[in-house]
Design an enzyme around this catalytic site. Structure first.
Site, mmCIF file in Angstrom:
data_model
loop_
_atom_site.group_PDB
_atom_site.id
_atom_site.type_symbol
_atom_site.label_atom_id
_atom_site.label_comp_id
_atom_site.label_asym_id
_atom_site.label_seq_id
_atom_site.Cartn_x
_atom_site.Cartn_y
_atom_site.Cartn_z
ATOM 1 N N GLU A 65 0.836 -1.211 0.000
ATOM 2 C CA GLU A 65 0.000 0.000 0.000
ATOM 3 C C GLU A 65 0.867 1.255 0.000
ATOM 4 O O GLU A 65 0.530 2.247 -0.653
ATOM 5 C CB GLU A 65 -0.945 -0.002 1.199
ATOM 6 C CG GLU A 65 -1.926 1.143 1.188
ATOM 7 C CD GLU A 65 -2.850 1.164 -0.020
ATOM 8 O OE1 GLU A 65 -3.034 2.262 -0.603
ATOM 9 O OE2 GLU A 65 -3.378 0.108 -0.393
ATOM 10 N N GLU A 72 1.131 6.359 -7.046
ATOM 11 C CA GLU A 72 0.005 7.211 -7.433
ATOM 12 C C GLU A 72 0.355 8.691 -7.313
ATOM 13 O O GLU A 72 0.075 9.474 -8.213
ATOM 14 C CB GLU A 72 -1.228 6.897 -6.584
ATOM 15 C CG GLU A 72 -1.911 5.608 -6.964
ATOM 16 C CD GLU A 72 -3.143 5.332 -6.117
ATOM 17 O OE1 GLU A 72 -3.360 6.035 -5.107
ATOM 18 O OE2 GLU A 72 -3.877 4.399 -6.484
#
Length: 118
Positions: A65, A72
């Site tokens: 994550e 991102e």
């Protein structure tokens, strides 16, 4: 930024974890799940192999994550507009988190099955 002292590098890493915790609801949820796993382990006191397997899975999910969040943010900074290749990169990173999360759930279910059977 190269060759910084250990504690300064540790500070950078902790700042990254803190930033992800602050901006990513998925990371917060995964941290809560990891804490729940830790509580279940402490409560049941299973064999060390279960501690190793479950904590390793939790660590991999959280690390994935963090990588996903970093990717991102980096991509959005470099190329804020939508592009098919960027969508694929982001979707693949999210898919990696999903695969590791499902693996972690499967290991946890196996642990519960063994715990209930005994």
């Amino acid at each position: 930024m190269k060759n910084q002292p250990f504690f300064k590098r540790m500070g950078f890493a902790l700042a990254g974890i803190t930033a992800a915790f602050r901006v990513e609801s998925s990371f917060r949820l995964q941290c809560l799940a990891a804490l729940a796993v830790l509580v279940v382990l402490a409560w049941n006191r299973p064999a060390m192999v279960w501690w190793a397997l479950l904590l390793l899975n939790c660590g991999m999910v959280l690390a994935a994550e963090l990588f996903n969040t970093a990717l991102e943010h980096f991509i959005d900074h470099l190329h804020p507009s939508l592009h098919p290749s960027i969508k694929i990169a982001k979707d693949c990173a999210a898919g990696a988190v999903l695969v590791l999360s499902l693996s972690a759930v499967c290991v946890f279910v196996a642990f519960l099955v063994e715990t209930i059977a005994n």
